[in-house]
Design an enzyme around this catalytic site. Structure first.
Site, mmCIF file in Angstrom:
data_model
loop_
_atom_site.group_PDB
_atom_site.id
_atom_site.type_symbol
_atom_site.label_atom_id
_atom_site.label_comp_id
_atom_site.label_asym_id
_atom_site.label_seq_id
_atom_site.Cartn_x
_atom_site.Cartn_y
_atom_site.Cartn_z
ATOM 1 N N CYS A 190 0.815 -1.212 0.000
ATOM 2 C CA CYS A 190 0.000 0.000 0.000
ATOM 3 C C CYS A 190 0.847 1.260 0.000
ATOM 4 O O CYS A 190 0.422 2.304 -0.481
ATOM 5 C CB CYS A 190 -0.946 -0.011 1.206
ATOM 6 S SG CYS A 190 -0.067 -0.061 2.798
ATOM 7 N N SER A 227 -2.210 4.343 -10.648
ATOM 8 C CA SER A 227 -0.950 5.069 -10.448
ATOM 9 C C SER A 227 -0.308 4.617 -9.151
ATOM 10 O O SER A 227 -0.994 4.383 -8.155
ATOM 11 C CB SER A 227 -1.194 6.577 -10.430
ATOM 12 O OG SER A 227 -2.123 6.918 -9.409
#
Length: 734
Positions: A402, A524
């Site tokens: 993450c 992205s």
């Protein structure tokens, strides 16, 4: 080791002497967490002291110009070839001509000056300005062409308006080079004497050289108006000319005053002795565009050169929260004036000298300066000696989970902003799954391509990556419909990530909007290096599909773009390529294949493919299949400028070896160019189309392609039937 996060953007506007020196110094002692960007209107910047020697024929272009693209590649500086048109200190934004704005944390301006043209009616319309000096070389070559083409037997008149060292040196250099031509050179000076700030002995020496070269000097002759082919003096006299060069006092770019920052009475950026604007410590100015308020000096290159170390120190000091240094320019400086024929005059205070030894003295000084940028030293290895204070607070490592994802708001914010500029081609909220609009009765095609960074200019990378991805659709004759982005940006602060993401997507949308393709979203993330990819979708009627493997025996093979991007950019990474050749290659890659695909589809093409990573040979073999061969004319292959010399020097792309494994499938005629054979294996980025078309339609298709802007489209060979029982090579090269 964890990747360093980019924290600050230092932007250098202009490739003047001060910036070139400062970049070199900062590169040798880099600052961790700092990104440096150079914005320049050209890939090369001239060293003004050697330009008269270039005009006189004593030097070549490469000896007199700093290759900024090569310097930036060596220094790890992002290079953007563009023209700055405005600066907003409040938002820290630079507006660029024809592309998105750039934001900065600290900016330095070194763009030189330009002639003052507007005080004399007609001067701007009819005169050729000598400044900015970066364009002088091109203007000189254009003049040489006009002189060569002018009517035989007619005297050609060249007029120069000025009276300082620049106009004198240019007049003498022109006279030396054009001595065998039927020309007259007039130097018009509004003052009572030329070189007003020089001592009388130096002035007499220069006047003698002007007489020796038959340059007519007209002093106390002020121009009142300029007409086409005629100078009208303030006394009413009229004097004809064929060429007019304007070499009068310097003026600043108009956008400097529009910044709202303090200027001097002439409009040049006012700076303290630290080279900072008194209104904004984040704005620096140097060279001719700036005036030190407490220590004003004439606009001369010698002052710009001496500002370099102070600028480099002060940029570092401001970033590191350390004391800045003041620059105290010298009161007097040595002036060396070239006299055309490898002679020069020296002037400093009461001292003067002249002769060939002075020219050789000047030549040695100039070559030593340029040597700093020709022989670049190895970059230092190991940890940077300085790191930005902000890095102390960055302790969390960057991971592949993450932590690598760009913040959820960044993509949606950038897309929302770009949707105002591209309302029809930028839709969605940044989702990575979206519907594909299409006509149910047509074939739906999908393709994906991903590129690693080959230029540090994110906007150009976005454009090139979009073209590269779309080419698969164009090669099939399909119309693009939609695209999804897959972008990895280098680890940076949220502010820099958003800046870079906007540049990439603005570049992509520039290309998508041109062909009515809609960007609907994407994914992205952050990583150690830039990569840009697009999933693209297109459609076309089933009966219009251009197959890759439909080539027929006797078809002619047309290639629409030149080869060599792999070799050029491999050389660029090693600082071996000329910046002009890199710029030309980038412009070629920015040309899309949309029209070429359409023309191939309606022009009777049998098959088509785009030339990318497998190189010309690899993609040609795909087109041929197992039952056809080809004959190629190596001498017809279009090649990007500079590539052949690099091949001769042993440069090859990293992808060359894998592509060259197919060398067993070609045969090369004795005596053919060995360097052009290497082009068959060179991987291409955003390359051209390879089109197979029946022989009777080939010439018409080639003509249509060239008329549409593919000026190097050429028939490079033909499809043939292999010999019966042939097992060996399928491609014969002549």
């Amino acid at each position: 080791m964890p990747a360093t996060e980019l924290q600050k953007d230092l932007v250098l506007v202009g490739g003047g002497h001060t910036h070139a020196l400062a970049m070199r110094m900062l590169a040798m002692d880099p600052i961790e967490g700092l990104r440096i960007t150079l914005i320049s209107a050209g890939s090369h910047t001239p060293y003004s002291g050697m330009l008269p020697g270039l005009v006189a024929g004593h030097y070549q272009f490469e000896q007199t110009h700093i290759d900024l693209a090569r310097l930036c590649q060596w220094a790890g500086v992002r290079f953007i070839c563009a023209q700055v048109t405005s600066l907003d200190p409040g938002t820290r934004t630079l507006t660029l001509a024809g592309r998105p704005a750039i934001q900065y944390d600290i900016v330095s301006i070194d763009i030189g000056s330009q002639p003052e043209l507007d005080s004399v009616p007609g001067a701007r319309a009819h005169a050729v300005p000598v400044k900015p000096v970066a364009r002088l070389c091109q203007r000189w070559e254009e003049l040489r062409g006009r002189i060569a083409a002018h009517e035989a037997g007619r005297n050609y008149r060249i007029a120069l308006v000025g009276g300082g060292s620049g106009s004198v040196e240019l007049a003498l250099a022109m006279a030396h080079t054009l001595a065998a031509e039927a020309i007259t050179i007039d130097l018009w000076c509004g003052s009572r004497q030329i070189l007003q700030n020089y001592n009388s002995r130096a002035r007499r020496c220069v006047m003698s050289a002007l007489a020796r070269h038959q340059v007519a000097v007209h002093t106390d002759s002020r121009v009142g108006e300029v007409e086409e082919a005629c100078l009208v003096m303030e006394d009413g006299s009229r004097h004809v000319y064929d060429e007019l060069f304007w070499c009068t006092g310097a003026a600043p770019a108009p956008w400097i005053a529009a910044t709202g920052l303090s200027t001097d009475t002439s409009g040049f950026l006012a700076v303290r002795d630290t080279l900072q604007s008194p209104d904004d410590e984040r704005v620096f100015g140097c060279g001719d565009i700036a005036t030190q308020i407490k220590n004003p000096r004439p606009k001369a290159g010698v002052y710009a050169v001496r500002q370099g170390p102070v600028l480099a120190h002060n940029l570092r000091a401001l970033l590191m929260d350390k004391p800045l240094r003041e620059h105290k320019p010298q009161m007097r400086f040595l002036s060396l004036v070239s006299l055309g024929d490898k002679q020069a005059a020296a002037d400093k205070g009461p001292f003067s000298a002249s002769g060939s030894w002075v020219w050789h003295w000047k030549d040695r000084i100039d070559r030593e300066f340029m040597g700093r940028f020709e022989s670049l030293p190895p970059m230092p290895t190991g940890t940077a000696s300085d790191s930005l204070p902000e890095l102390d607070s960055v302790t969390a490592p960057h991971c592949g989970g993450c932590g690598a994802k760009i913040g959820a708001n960044a993509l949606s914010l950038v897309l929302a902003e770009l949707a105002q500029e591209f309302p029809d081609n930028c839709q969605g909220q940044g989702d990575d799954a979206s519907a594909i609009p299409h006509n149910s009765g047509e074939v739906l095609l999908q393709s994906i391509d991903v590129l690693r960074q080959l230029t540090a200019d994110h906007y150009l990378m976005g454009r090139i990556a979009a073209n590269h991805a779309l080419s698969d659709l164009y090669a099939c004759g399909a119309r693009p419909l939609s695209a999804l982005a897959a972008i990895t940006l280098p680890f940076s602060t949220p502010a820099i990530l958003q800046r870079d993401l906007k540049q990439v997507l603005a570049g992509a949308l520039h290309e998508f909007s041109a062909v009515d393709c809609t960007l609907t979203g994407g994914h992205s993330m952050q990583g150690p290096e830039l990569s840009i990819g697009f999933v693209v979708n297109g459609q076309l009627p089933q009966d219009k599909l251009l197959a890759k493997k439909g080539a027929k025996v006797d078809d002619q093979l047309i290639l629409t773009k030149p080869l060599g991007t792999g070799i050029l950019f491999s050389a660029h990474m090693q600082q071996l390529a000329d910046g002009r050749h890199i710029e030309a290659a980038l412009q070629m890659m920015l040309q899309n294949n949309f029209q070429a695909g359409e023309l191939a589809s309606v022009g009777g093409a049998s098959a088509c493919t785009d030339i990318t990573g497998f190189g010309l040979l690899g993609h040609l073999l795909e087109m041929l299949g197992n039952d056809r061969g080809a004959e190629l004319r190596l001498d017809r292959l279009p090649v990007l400028e500079g590539v052949t010399g690099l091949i001769a020097g042993g440069v090859a792309s990293p992808g060359y070896a894998a592509n060259a494994e197919q060398a067993y499938q070609i045969s090369v005629s004795p005596g053919s160019d060995p360097y052009r054979r290497e082009l068959l294996f060179d991987p291409q980025t955003s390359g051209g189309l390879l089109i197979a078309v029946p022989a009777e339609q080939a010439a018409n298709l080639q003509g249509s392609l060239r008329a549409a802007g593919y000026g190097e489209a050429v028939i490079i060979g033909e499809v043939v039937k292999p010999e019966t029982g042939e097992v060996g090579p399928k491609v014969a090269c002549h």
